[in-house]
Write an enzyme that holds these catalytic residues in place. Sequence first.
Site, PDB file in Angstrom:
ATOM      1  N   LYS A  72      40.441  31.776  33.313  1.00  0.00           N
ATOM      2  CA  LYS A  72      41.120  32.120  34.566  1.00  0.00           C
ATOM      3  C   LYS A  72      41.192  30.884  35.466  1.00  0.00           C
ATOM      4  CE  LYS A  72      40.899  35.447  38.420  1.00  0.00           C
ATOM      5  NZ  LYS A  72      40.121  36.553  39.023  1.00  0.00           N
TER       6      LYS A  72
ATOM      7  N   SER B 217      42.575  40.894  39.912  1.00  0.00           N
ATOM      8  CA  SER B 217      43.292  39.644  39.969  1.00  0.00           C
ATOM      9  C   SER B 217      43.318  38.868  38.653  1.00  0.00           C
ATOM     10  CB  SER B 217      42.661  38.749  41.038  1.00  0.00           C
ATOM     11  OG  SER B 217      41.325  38.426  40.689  1.00  0.00           O
TER      12      SER B 217
ATOM     13  N   SER C 134      38.217  42.928  39.691  1.00  0.00           N
ATOM     14  CA  SER C 134      39.238  42.079  39.062  1.00  0.00           C
ATOM     15  C   SER C 134      39.063  41.775  37.591  1.00  0.00           C
ATOM     16  CB  SER C 134      39.334  40.758  39.803  1.00  0.00           C
ATOM     17  OG  SER C 134      40.112  40.925  40.956  1.00  0.00           O
TER      18      SER C 134
HETATM   19  N1  GLN Z   1      41.536  43.821  44.183  1.00  0.00           N
HETATM   20  C1  GLN Z   1      40.386  43.404  44.922  1.00  0.00           C
HETATM   21  C2  GLN Z   1      40.800  42.464  46.025  1.00  0.00           C
HETATM   22  O1  GLN Z   1      41.950  42.298  46.181  1.00  0.00           O
HETATM   23  C3  GLN Z   1      39.390  42.763  44.019  1.00  0.00           C
HETATM   24  C4  GLN Z   1      39.722  41.381  43.715  1.00  0.00           C
HETATM   25  C5  GLN Z   1      38.704  40.733  42.842  1.00  0.00           C
HETATM   26  O2  GLN Z   1      37.840  41.412  42.288  1.00  0.00           O
HETATM   27  N2  GLN Z   1      38.765  39.412  42.783  1.00  0.00           N
HETATM   28  O3  GLN Z   1      39.992  41.924  46.721  1.00  0.00           O
END
Ligand code: GLN
Length: 488
Positions: free
Chosen positions: A85, A160, A184
């Site tokens: 990532k 994400s 995410s």
């Molecule tokens: N969707 C969540 C956010 O927008 C989690 C994101 C993540 O785990 N990096 O913060």
Amino acid sequence: MKPESVLTEKPPSIDCIRRQVADGTKTAQAFAEETYARIGAVDSRIHAYLALSRERALQQAKKMDAMAKSGQTLPPLAGVPVGIKDVLNMQGAPATAGSKILAGYHPPYDATAVQRLEAAGAILLGKLNCDEFAMGSSNENSAYGPVRNPHALDRVPGGSSGGSAAAVAAGMAVGTLGTDTGGSIRQPASFCGVVGVLPTYGRVSRFGLIAFASSLDRIGPFANTVLDCATMLGVIAGHDDMDATSSALPVPDYAAEMAKPVEGLRIGVPTEYFADGLDPEVRAAIEGGIEKLRGEGCTIHPISLPHTRYAIPTYYVLATAEASANLARFDGVRYGYRAEDANTLSAMYRRSRDGGFGAEVKRRILLGTYALSAGYYDAYYRKAQQVRRLLTQDFLNAFEQVDAIVTPTAPTPAFKLGEKTDDPVAMYLADIYTVTASLAGICGISVPCGHSSEGLPIGMQILGKHFNEGTVFRVAQGVEQQGVMPVS
Ligand code: GLN
């Protein structure tokens, strides 16, 4: 008409690759080349990769082949093609975190997790697309364009770590690294029909991770099977002098843990996770998975996690507060993008940040700065910390009675691109079942558990006590082995 999909047939397992490289049936170079060819053939439709690191990958593949030839014992990930990532540093490759503000930045060192993968023989293919600074649930917040779900190209892969999940599902990597701050890893794993692990906070070093919310950020693997994820976690876990929050607890032999049967394990089912807003097909699939576990000899116990409804607001206060502090370093001076048209230092800061950050990142910096400001600190940040403690206690109480907790990973299967982009609160609610474990620091996994009537994957989330990944893997494998297969 069924939407177009880009899936793999029978991807090889980590163990199968290592054995083939060891006995010379197939070289690590062939595995690497084949995966790059696959990327070349399908990634124009998925957009999982932001950068490829071909030279480094092929050099490593040659090294593994030479080791095999000379009869040396190969390390556990020998020849395994992996993707990283883009919030994790990898020397020699750009690191953008999905943001324009880091365009052109080349980190001078490897993140510990990346370095450990390579030291264990993995082939680092390149960097994977993600929401900007890992903020999002659909991968539509990447400054470099969205990723598409390999199961249905008109759907999001989740976020994400959307690129990390989609790359595995589409055969463009055998394993990948993602990060999970509020869901995410688990949510995109669920949307893309692959396995994704949230290790306990402190299990994996965060050194070399571009920080979003440091008390919540975790690095974890994606793969096609629970065992492959466990193998990858075994490699990246463990203490690191470069991260003071990394735990000194020894890393268990996860494969040995997984060899134990699931029979007799007590499984908790929290009523709060099966309430309004849960898609009926997701509910049916998860209930089917729970019945499979019962059939394998687990006992099923209804439990309550009473503070669950406060989790989303708590998370969005704490995560944004930490993000506002972490992202202060991007000012046009040290990294990446700098606005050209400024005459004073403060104008340069302002314009670089204005031009460099996307809308969601700006929204979060504003929210977080507000929550931390002197007059509001007690009302928001301190209060949220107190609620975080209550949410953690809910889990600690539950784990007095049960060995693992099962829930849906997400309230719905993958949604369509554009469906939630105009409504940030609707997007935040995609994390409703995942943020609780993030706040509590416990471990979890998302494992495929059926499909919707449209053929979209559904994931089951399994949560375990701090540092009890072994039990989570056992239960996940119980679901997986039972083959909770498509309903359609
Ligand atoms: N969707 C969540 C956010 O927008 C989690 C994101 C993540 O785990 N990096 O913060």
